[in-house]
Design an enzyme around this catalytic site. Structure first.
Site, PDB file in Angstrom:
ATOM      1  N   ALA A 130       0.856  -1.193   0.000  1.00  0.00           N
ATOM      2  CA  ALA A 130       0.000   0.000   0.000  1.00  0.00           C
ATOM      3  C   ALA A 130       0.885   1.234   0.000  1.00  0.00           C
ATOM      4  O   ALA A 130       2.026   1.197   0.468  1.00  0.00           O
ATOM      5  CB  ALA A 130      -0.908  -0.003   1.225  1.00  0.00           C
ATOM      6  N   SER A 131       0.332   2.328  -0.544  1.00  0.00           N
ATOM      7  CA  SER A 131       1.086   3.577  -0.602  1.00  0.00           C
ATOM      8  C   SER A 131       0.149   4.737  -0.306  1.00  0.00           C
ATOM      9  O   SER A 131      -0.933   4.831  -0.886  1.00  0.00           O
ATOM     10  CB  SER A 131       1.715   3.742  -1.993  1.00  0.00           C
ATOM     11  OG  SER A 131       2.392   4.967  -2.079  1.00  0.00           O
ATOM     12  N   ALA A 132       0.565   5.603   0.617  1.00  0.00           N
ATOM     13  CA  ALA A 132      -0.246   6.771   0.982  1.00  0.00           C
ATOM     14  C   ALA A 132       0.636   8.011   0.988  1.00  0.00           C
ATOM     15  O   ALA A 132       1.815   7.954   0.628  1.00  0.00           O
ATOM     16  CB  ALA A 132      -0.898   6.552   2.347  1.00  0.00           C
ATOM     17  N   SER A 133       0.066   9.125   1.395  1.00  0.00           N
ATOM     18  CA  SER A 133       0.768  10.402   1.290  1.00  0.00           C
ATOM     19  C   SER A 133       1.949  10.516   2.238  1.00  0.00           C
ATOM     20  O   SER A 133       2.913  11.213   1.957  1.00  0.00           O
ATOM     21  CB  SER A 133      -0.208  11.545   1.557  1.00  0.00           C
ATOM     22  OG  SER A 133      -0.835  11.367   2.812  1.00  0.00           O
ATOM     23  N   ILE A 134       1.885   9.834   3.369  1.00  0.00           N
ATOM     24  CA  ILE A 134       2.931   9.970   4.379  1.00  0.00           C
ATOM     25  C   ILE A 134       3.850   8.757   4.416  1.00  0.00           C
ATOM     26  O   ILE A 134       5.044   8.884   4.664  1.00  0.00           O
ATOM     27  CB  ILE A 134       2.296  10.202   5.765  1.00  0.00           C
ATOM     28  CG1 ILE A 134       1.673  11.599   5.817  1.00  0.00           C
ATOM     29  CG2 ILE A 134       3.310  10.040   6.889  1.00  0.00           C
ATOM     30  CD1 ILE A 134       1.000  11.932   7.120  1.00  0.00           C
ATOM     31  N   SER A 135       3.306   7.582   4.149  1.00  0.00           N
ATOM     32  CA  SER A 135       4.101   6.360   4.314  1.00  0.00           C
ATOM     33  C   SER A 135       3.803   5.346   3.215  1.00  0.00           C
ATOM     34  O   SER A 135       2.896   5.528   2.402  1.00  0.00           O
ATOM     35  CB  SER A 135       3.824   5.741   5.685  1.00  0.00           C
ATOM     36  OG  SER A 135       2.440   5.436   5.802  1.00  0.00           O
ATOM     37  N   GLN A 136       4.581   4.288   3.253  1.00  0.00           N
ATOM     38  CA  GLN A 136       4.445   3.197   2.295  1.00  0.00           C
ATOM     39  C   GLN A 136       4.653   1.882   3.047  1.00  0.00           C
ATOM     40  O   GLN A 136       5.435   1.827   3.994  1.00  0.00           O
ATOM     41  CB  GLN A 136       5.495   3.363   1.192  1.00  0.00           C
ATOM     42  CG  GLN A 136       5.355   2.416   0.025  1.00  0.00           C
ATOM     43  CD  GLN A 136       6.117   2.924  -1.188  1.00  0.00           C
ATOM     44  OE1 GLN A 136       5.720   3.918  -1.793  1.00  0.00           O
ATOM     45  NE2 GLN A 136       7.214   2.267  -1.532  1.00  0.00           N
ATOM     46  N   VAL A 137       3.955   0.830   2.623  1.00  0.00           N
ATOM     47  CA  VAL A 137       3.996  -0.447   3.346  1.00  0.00           C
ATOM     48  C   VAL A 137       4.552  -1.546   2.443  1.00  0.00           C
ATOM     49  O   VAL A 137       4.094  -1.725   1.310  1.00  0.00           O
ATOM     50  CB  VAL A 137       2.582  -0.835   3.840  1.00  0.00           C
ATOM     51  CG1 VAL A 137       2.611  -2.200   4.517  1.00  0.00           C
ATOM     52  CG2 VAL A 137       2.055   0.216   4.805  1.00  0.00           C
ATOM     53  N   ASP A 287      -9.276   7.412  14.109  1.00  0.00           N
ATOM     54  CA  ASP A 287      -9.151   7.463  12.650  1.00  0.00           C
ATOM     55  C   ASP A 287      -9.726   6.181  12.055  1.00  0.00           C
ATOM     56  O   ASP A 287      -9.095   5.516  11.240  1.00  0.00           O
ATOM     57  CB  ASP A 287      -7.673   7.633  12.268  1.00  0.00           C
ATOM     58  CG  ASP A 287      -7.496   8.086  10.826  1.00  0.00           C
ATOM     59  OD1 ASP A 287      -8.465   8.632  10.250  1.00  0.00           O
ATOM     60  OD2 ASP A 287      -6.400   7.903  10.269  1.00  0.00           O
TER      61      ASP A 287
END
EC number: 2.7.-.-
Length: 549
Positions: A130-137, A287
């Site tokens: 997964a990839s988001a604005s702050i981090s990546q997994v 959240d």
């Protein structure tokens, strides 16, 4: 100001003009320099005139990138500030960004570990899960036990990018406070400060790891929530390692239905889960949007939630919890006067608020809700409408209550999405009533005494010495007070005597002066004047010299 920040500022201004957001500022509020800026960028035109202002704001935030997208998502939960259309549009913003290079991910992970990835992990997958604005997994296998794990790593230079955008946001918010006609109601500076606290908290993965560990411990053995195990020894500020889970996303209702999930039980457990976190543990996941919640694949007839992403957590004071519970109970009892009292007693609105006017405003908002069945009334919207009403009475914004309201709206929406017939009040009422019974009355008193018993048992051996010391101190204070009283009485006696003599001398001097001008024989006048001077001298000398007692 750096070249990068100037370039970023230009891009923000250009985007605002491109989506016509400058039209939202009343003409009479626009400063003189606004026209100069607008004319200097004459080639940038509003190409979205047919779209609503709310939709234009959503598109602009999407264009400005991840930091603004997350701001929009947060704003969508502030329904106490925004109208429904604006909140609806901003809620559609998606935090989806392309993944960054896996070589950079490896470099960042190894910098935190202080060793090559292969030292601790096997089967590291360069393709992110997964990839988001702050981090990546990324996924891998832990060498020490062979278990599947995920590695969550912050994006390179994300802190600098966020801080630069926050600085621009703060400056813009301060300007909007002045320019917007309802700037005070929307409170942009307050919103940005709230966002700053939230997003900077998400940049510390060590804190998120500790939050996840605490939440997991709170629900060990629970049949409603499972929090994946966090490997604290491999978790740092920019890296977190945790157990990999294989649940079904809560938003995938088709997959849940296909496995035969008990939706009614799942929805009820969601409500119980929320109230347990708030009232039992005073530590709630703030959240809980669908991307952070999964459902177990095992035992679909007895399903449980799997919670991820503990970067944003909320807590309430004991006072907040009690007033919140009483608020809900007062609402369903239609006791609007009590609701108004609670808002004032809790300090959420000023003690100088006109309670009658506030009660009437609450009644106007709440009474129409009872035109529909109880099972259709939303707790989140009750709280939301009460906050909106309190805004007109200058409510003191409580960040923890804003988080609570957002979480409650998420949980309710989720529960009714899973099971539309969910009766939220019947599910929550026993929990609230039981909790309130534990806070007041004999049972509450017994529990408080019981919980404080270890403290008092520890202090008990010190009691004789404390009693003796207090008796000594009491005797000393009593003696000091008696001395001060004696000094004060002596001072008062001298003061009264002196004042009496001075007044007498003044009377004699006045009489002597009158006699001196009115009669031929002068000895009575001289006698009065002489006696007056003598008595004045005695009175003056007898004045108390020291006022310290």
């Amino acid at each position: 100001m750096t070249t990068a920040s100037i370039r970023r500022g230009y891009h923000v201004i250009k985007t605002i003009l491109h989506f016509g957001l400058d039209d939202l500022i009343p003409k009479h509020k626009k400063p003189w320099y606004f026209a100069i800026v607008r004319n200097s960028l004459f080639w940038v035109r509003n190409k979205h005139k047919t779209k609503s202002p709310a939709e234009r704001l959503k598109l602009a935030m999407q264009d400005l990138g991840p930091v603004y997208i997350k701001l929009g998502q947060m704003l969508s939960t502030r329904r106490d500030l925004l109208d429904d259309e604006w909140a609806y549009q901003l809620a559609m913003l998606q935090d989806r960004v392309p993944p960054f290079d896996s070589a950079l991910a490896r470099e960042a992970i190894e910098a935190e570990l202080g060793a090559p990835i292969a030292t601790y992990f096997d089967d590291f997958n360069d393709t992110p899960l997964a990839s988001a604005s702050i981090s990546q997994v990324h996924t891998a296998t832990l060498k020490s036990n062979g278990k599947a794990v995920v590695l969550k790593v912050l994006r390179p230079n994300v802190e600098q990018q966020i801080l630069a955008d926050l600085q621009l946001m703060t400056q813009t918010a301060n300007l909007l406070e002045t320019l917007l006609g309802d700037g005070n109601r929307l409170r942009p500076a307050e919103v940005i400060e709230d966002y700053r606290t939230t997003i900077l908290g998400e940049l510390n993965l060590k804190l998120e790891a500790l939050n996840a560990i605490k939440l997991r411990n709170n629900f060990l053995g629970s049949n409603s929530l499972y929090v994946p195990f966090v490997y604290e020894e491999h978790s740092y500020q920019r890296l977190m390692v945790m157990e990999r889970i294989y649940g079904i996303p809560v938003s995938d209702t088709e997959a849940l239905r296909a496995q035969g999930t008990n939706f009614k039980l799942l929805a009820e457990r969601g409500v119980e889960l929320f109230f347990t976190q708030v009232f039992r543990d005073n530590f709630f996941h703030a959240d809980m949007h669908p991307g952070n919640i999964f459902i177990s694949r095992e035992h679909p007839d007895d399903p449980f939630y799997i919670g991820l992403d503990c970067g944003i957590m909320g807590t309430l004071t004991e006072v907040d919890k009690r007033y919140l519970a009483e608020n809900f109970l007062a609402f369903f009892n239609r006791d609007y006067h009590r609701i108004a009292q609670l808002y004032i007693e809790s300090g959420w609105v000023s003690e100088h608020t006109d309670i009658i006017a506030f009660e009437q405003a609450v009644k106007v908002v709440c009474e129409p809700m009872f035109n529909k069945p109880l099972d259709e009334i939303s707790f989140g919207h009750v709280l939301l409408e009460l906050f909106r009403t309190a805004r007109h009475f200058d409510i003191v914004v409580q960040p923890q209550l804003v988080l609570l309201e957002k979480t409650l709206l998420y949980i309710e929406g989720l529960g009714r999405q899973l099971y539309p017939q969910l009766d939220l009040w019947q599910t929550a009422k026993p929990f609230l009533e039981n909790w309130m019974s534990e806070q007041v009355g004999p049972k509450a008193m017994f529990n408080k005494v019981k919980s404080n018993a270890p403290f008092w048992a520890d202090k008990l051996p010190e009691f004789p010495e404390l009693i003796y010391d207090n008796l000594k101190l009491g005797r000393k204070l009593l003696g000091t007070q008696q001395q001060m009283l004696d000094k004060y009485l002596r001072y008062q006696q001298k003061s009264h005597k002196s004042n009496y003599l001075l007044i007498t001398s003044a009377v004699l001097l006045i009489c002597g002066t009158i006699l001196f001008t009115q009669i031929v024989t002068l000895w009575p006048a001289y006698t009065c004047i002489g006696a007056g001077i003598l008595i004045w001298a005695i009175g003056w000398r007898s004045r108390p010299k020291n006022r310290k007692f």
